[in-house]
Design a protein around this motif. Structure first.
Motif, PDB file in Angstrom:
ATOM      1  N   VAL A 180     -51.782 111.028 -46.901  1.00 40.30           N
ATOM      2  CA  VAL A 180     -50.753 110.493 -46.147  1.00 40.30           C
ATOM      3  C   VAL A 180     -51.152 109.599 -45.183  1.00 40.30           C
ATOM      4  O   VAL A 180     -50.982 108.226 -45.028  1.00 40.30           O
ATOM      5  CB  VAL A 180     -49.836 111.406 -45.769  1.00 40.30           C
ATOM      6  N   SER A 181     -52.139 109.954 -43.975  1.00 43.69           N
ATOM      7  CA  SER A 181     -52.694 109.238 -43.078  1.00 43.69           C
ATOM      8  C   SER A 181     -53.504 108.233 -43.564  1.00 43.69           C
ATOM      9  O   SER A 181     -53.413 107.242 -42.774  1.00 43.69           O
ATOM     10  CB  SER A 181     -53.284 110.254 -42.208  1.00 43.69           C
ATOM     11  N   ARG A 182     -54.347 108.103 -44.520  1.00 48.67           N
ATOM     12  CA  ARG A 182     -55.225 107.072 -44.891  1.00 48.67           C
ATOM     13  C   ARG A 182     -54.556 106.136 -45.821  1.00 48.67           C
ATOM     14  O   ARG A 182     -55.437 105.296 -46.196  1.00 48.67           O
ATOM     15  CB  ARG A 182     -56.463 107.658 -45.495  1.00 48.67           C
ATOM     16  N   LEU A 183     -53.182 106.234 -46.186  1.00 52.53           N
ATOM     17  CA  LEU A 183     -52.698 105.566 -47.208  1.00 52.53           C
ATOM     18  C   LEU A 183     -52.741 103.989 -46.680  1.00 52.53           C
ATOM     19  O   LEU A 183     -53.053 103.157 -47.726  1.00 52.53           O
ATOM     20  CB  LEU A 183     -51.021 105.761 -47.126  1.00 52.53           C
ATOM     21  N   PRO A 184     -52.671 103.476 -45.678  1.00 55.96           N
ATOM     22  CA  PRO A 184     -53.256 102.005 -45.481  1.00 55.96           C
ATOM     23  C   PRO A 184     -54.355 101.604 -45.910  1.00 55.96           C
ATOM     24  O   PRO A 184     -54.650 100.421 -46.423  1.00 55.96           O
ATOM     25  CB  PRO A 184     -52.622 101.805 -43.837  1.00 55.96           C
ATOM     26  N   ASP A 185     -55.239 102.386 -45.642  1.00 56.96           N
ATOM     27  CA  ASP A 185     -56.866 102.191 -45.849  1.00 56.96           C
ATOM     28  C   ASP A 185     -56.912 102.176 -47.594  1.00 56.96           C
ATOM     29  O   ASP A 185     -57.605 100.967 -47.874  1.00 56.96           O
ATOM     30  CB  ASP A 185     -57.672 103.241 -45.359  1.00 56.96           C
ATOM     31  N   TYR A 186     -56.425 102.974 -48.435  1.00 57.22           N
ATOM     32  CA  TYR A 186     -56.833 102.722 -49.744  1.00 57.22           C
ATOM     33  C   TYR A 186     -55.811 101.828 -50.331  1.00 57.22           C
ATOM     34  O   TYR A 186     -56.184 101.215 -51.538  1.00 57.22           O
ATOM     35  CB  TYR A 186     -57.028 104.117 -50.466  1.00 57.22           C
ATOM     36  N   THR A 187     -54.738 101.704 -49.968  1.00 52.76           N
ATOM     37  CA  THR A 187     -53.983 100.727 -50.505  1.00 52.76           C
ATOM     38  C   THR A 187     -54.356  99.393 -50.219  1.00 52.76           C
ATOM     39  O   THR A 187     -54.520  98.229 -51.151  1.00 52.76           O
ATOM     40  CB  THR A 187     -52.265 100.525 -50.205  1.00 52.76           C
ATOM     41  N   ASP A 188     -54.896  99.096 -49.110  1.00 55.91           N
ATOM     42  CA  ASP A 188     -55.495  97.905 -48.774  1.00 55.91           C
ATOM     43  C   ASP A 188     -56.796  97.525 -49.646  1.00 55.91           C
ATOM     44  O   ASP A 188     -57.290  96.515 -50.004  1.00 55.91           O
ATOM     45  CB  ASP A 188     -55.976  97.519 -47.310  1.00 55.91           C
ATOM     46  N   ALA A 189     -57.516  98.772 -49.779  1.00 59.83           N
ATOM     47  CA  ALA A 189     -58.822  98.764 -50.518  1.00 59.83           C
ATOM     48  C   ALA A 189     -58.456  98.353 -52.146  1.00 59.83           C
ATOM     49  O   ALA A 189     -59.355  97.398 -52.644  1.00 59.83           O
ATOM     50  CB  ALA A 189     -59.502 100.266 -50.612  1.00 59.83           C
ATOM     51  N   LEU A 190     -57.494  98.872 -52.639  1.00 55.07           N
ATOM     52  CA  LEU A 190     -57.311  98.612 -53.852  1.00 55.07           C
ATOM     53  C   LEU A 190     -56.788  96.998 -54.031  1.00 55.07           C
ATOM     54  O   LEU A 190     -56.909  96.300 -54.939  1.00 55.07           O
ATOM     55  CB  LEU A 190     -56.102  99.340 -54.635  1.00 55.07           C
ATOM     56  N   LEU A 191     -55.779  96.608 -53.147  1.00 50.67           N
ATOM     57  CA  LEU A 191     -55.361  95.112 -53.096  1.00 50.67           C
ATOM     58  C   LEU A 191     -56.546  94.294 -53.089  1.00 50.67           C
ATOM     59  O   LEU A 191     -56.884  93.344 -53.639  1.00 50.67           O
ATOM     60  CB  LEU A 191     -54.565  94.994 -52.087  1.00 50.67           C
ATOM     61  N   GLU A 192     -57.694  94.539 -52.052  1.00 51.11           N
ATOM     62  CA  GLU A 192     -58.869  93.704 -51.823  1.00 51.11           C
ATOM     63  C   GLU A 192     -59.700  93.747 -53.183  1.00 51.11           C
ATOM     64  O   GLU A 192     -60.422  92.793 -53.411  1.00 51.11           O
ATOM     65  CB  GLU A 192     -59.633  94.271 -50.851  1.00 51.11           C
ATOM     66  N   ALA A 193     -59.629  94.733 -53.912  1.00 51.36           N
ATOM     67  CA  ALA A 193     -60.375  94.964 -55.265  1.00 51.36           C
ATOM     68  C   ALA A 193     -59.436  94.239 -56.483  1.00 51.36           C
ATOM     69  O   ALA A 193     -60.125  94.240 -57.577  1.00 51.36           O
ATOM     70  CB  ALA A 193     -60.553  96.457 -55.631  1.00 51.36           C
ATOM     71  N   GLY A 194     -58.521  93.679 -56.146  1.00 50.64           N
ATOM     72  CA  GLY A 194     -57.831  92.983 -57.254  1.00 50.64           C
ATOM     73  C   GLY A 194     -56.531  93.490 -58.003  1.00 50.64           C
ATOM     74  O   GLY A 194     -56.115  93.184 -58.807  1.00 50.64           O
ATOM     75  N   ALA A 195     -56.203  94.882 -57.339  1.00 48.84           N
ATOM     76  CA  ALA A 195     -55.070  95.472 -57.989  1.00 48.84           C
ATOM     77  C   ALA A 195     -53.808  94.572 -57.743  1.00 48.84           C
ATOM     78  O   ALA A 195     -53.519  93.921 -56.746  1.00 48.84           O
ATOM     79  CB  ALA A 195     -54.707  96.924 -57.455  1.00 48.84           C
ATOM     80  N   ASP A 196     -52.807  94.703 -58.579  1.00 52.38           N
ATOM     81  CA  ASP A 196     -51.533  93.987 -58.637  1.00 52.38           C
ATOM     82  C   ASP A 196     -50.761  94.386 -57.311  1.00 52.38           C
ATOM     83  O   ASP A 196     -50.441  95.646 -57.429  1.00 52.38           O
ATOM     84  CB  ASP A 196     -50.979  94.021 -59.977  1.00 52.38           C
ATOM     85  N   PRO A 197     -50.369  93.562 -56.532  1.00 56.38           N
ATOM     86  CA  PRO A 197     -49.822  93.900 -55.408  1.00 56.38           C
ATOM     87  C   PRO A 197     -48.174  94.834 -55.955  1.00 56.38           C
ATOM     88  O   PRO A 197     -47.674  95.411 -55.037  1.00 56.38           O
ATOM     89  CB  PRO A 197     -49.247  92.444 -54.584  1.00 56.38           C
ATOM     90  N   GLU A 198     -47.899  94.450 -57.102  1.00 56.77           N
ATOM     91  CA  GLU A 198     -46.536  95.185 -57.303  1.00 56.77           C
ATOM     92  C   GLU A 198     -46.638  96.399 -58.259  1.00 56.77           C
ATOM     93  O   GLU A 198     -45.717  96.663 -58.758  1.00 56.77           O
ATOM     94  CB  GLU A 198     -45.627  93.861 -58.316  1.00 56.77           C
ATOM     95  N   THR A 199     -47.771  96.844 -58.242  1.00 62.08           N
ATOM     96  CA  THR A 199     -48.187  98.061 -58.947  1.00 62.08           C
ATOM     97  C   THR A 199     -47.290  99.272 -58.183  1.00 62.08           C
ATOM     98  O   THR A 199     -47.352  99.402 -57.002  1.00 62.08           O
ATOM     99  CB  THR A 199     -49.619  98.466 -58.572  1.00 62.08           C
ATOM    100  N   PRO A 200     -46.574  99.896 -58.770  1.00 56.49           N
ATOM    101  CA  PRO A 200     -45.448 100.970 -58.323  1.00 56.49           C
ATOM    102  C   PRO A 200     -46.518 102.006 -57.546  1.00 56.49           C
ATOM    103  O   PRO A 200     -47.567 102.515 -58.356  1.00 56.49           O
ATOM    104  CB  PRO A 200     -44.967 101.460 -59.682  1.00 56.49           C
ATOM    105  N   VAL A 201     -45.925 102.807 -56.681  1.00 53.99           N
ATOM    106  CA  VAL A 201     -46.441 103.915 -55.931  1.00 53.99           C
ATOM    107  C   VAL A 201     -45.444 104.867 -55.445  1.00 53.99           C
ATOM    108  O   VAL A 201     -44.293 104.248 -55.259  1.00 53.99           O
ATOM    109  CB  VAL A 201     -47.317 103.314 -54.684  1.00 53.99           C
ATOM    110  N   ALA A 202     -45.837 105.901 -55.474  1.00 49.12           N
ATOM    111  CA  ALA A 202     -44.592 106.878 -55.070  1.00 49.12           C
ATOM    112  C   ALA A 202     -45.521 108.031 -54.266  1.00 49.12           C
ATOM    113  O   ALA A 202     -46.647 108.266 -54.545  1.00 49.12           O
ATOM    114  CB  ALA A 202     -44.031 107.561 -55.980  1.00 49.12           C
ATOM    115  N   LEU A 203     -44.781 108.441 -53.155  1.00 50.18           N
ATOM    116  CA  LEU A 203     -45.400 109.361 -52.268  1.00 50.18           C
ATOM    117  C   LEU A 203     -44.495 110.635 -52.645  1.00 50.18           C
ATOM    118  O   LEU A 203     -43.330 110.555 -52.454  1.00 50.18           O
ATOM    119  CB  LEU A 203     -45.444 109.208 -51.017  1.00 50.18           C
TER     120      LEU A 203
END
Length: 268
Positions: A180-203
């Protein structure tokens, strides 16, 4: 007189409690909890389970982020001490103790000190939390692979062992525990790695507890959705097309607490 299935003196039982609903305890876990001499637990099994345990046979060895904690070495030593004194000991963990629950560390420590132990698997939150929120982590139309990742690695590591670039390239479903606390870190890492920004995510927070809450969004919006709903640990993150399944089944999903969401999902 002992009965078949009674816990054995001098044995440690590494027991997974499941996601928190007492009805999701295995039959074996329930029996051991009722008959063990001592139960060492943290807070992750949840109050519905912990409050049913006999207080005079329980020790709280919980670890709280940023607060008081019982170190893993102290827990290891306590397990050996109690078992060596002839007690049957249950080490109770949330979910499954061998899925990011340090059960493997405890098993090695016990074996190195000639202490017999038995592993009692539990329902892991990695699969249970998404499921009760209406999200299958695999789906023939959307995901044929699953990657399980911890969002809370050993702080003594010099660098992360998680290769987010490889995960982004692999596709499928990514399930992050304790992230939970590191959510910004790994979502940014996935985006920087080329993941689609519209990829669905749920918590999914506190899955199967009365306080269960869910936030949904995309890789671009999930941090804001988390903050809007107020998602706090413990929670499981699901990244991938399967996360969108929830919207298609929510109207008829009976797993929601009291049949209704605790509060509306927020997608930003």
């Amino acid at each position: 007189m002992s009965e078949p299935g009674d816990p054995k003196p001098g044995t440690v039982y590494l027991v997974g409690s499941g996601p928190g609903d007492p009805e999701l305890l295995t039959v074996k876990a329930k029996r051991l909890l009722e008959r063990a001499d001592v139960v060492l637990h943290d807070r992750l099994p949840g109050p519905a389970i912990i409050d049913q345990l006999p207080a005079d046979r329980c020790e709280d060895v919980g670890k709280r982020a940023g607060g008081d904690r019982t170190s893993q070495p102290e827990i290891n030593e306590r397990l050996v001490e109690l078992a060596s004194a002839g007690n049957s000991v249950v080490r109770l963990k949330g979910g499954d103790s061998f899925v990011f629950g340090r059960g493997g560390e405890e098993a090695e420590y016990l074996a190195a000190r000639d202490v017999p132990f038995e592993v009692v698997p539990g329902v892991t939150s990695a699969t249970a939390a998404p499921a009760v929120a209406g999200i299958p982590i695999t789906h023939r139309d959307h995901a044929s692979s699953v990657s399980l990742v911890t969002g809370h690695e050993d702080p003594d590591k010099e660098e992360s062992a998680v290769d987010w670039e490889a995960l982004a390239a692999l596709g499928g479903t990514i399930v992050v525990l304790m992230g939970v606390s590191r959510l910004p870190d790994y979502t940014d890492a996935l985006l920087e790695a080329g993941a689609d920004p519209e990829t669905p995510v749920a918590l999914v927070e506190r899955a199967t507890w009365p306080e269960q809450r869910v936030a949904t969004g995309t890789l671009e919006t999930i941090v804001a959705a988390r903050d809007e709903v107020g998602i706090e640990p413990p929670a499981v993150t699901v990244v991938g097309e399967v996360a969108a399944t929830r919207d298609r089944v929510l109207e008829y999903l009976a797993n929601e607490p009291d049949g209704e969401p605790v509060e509306p999902d927020t997608e930003v």
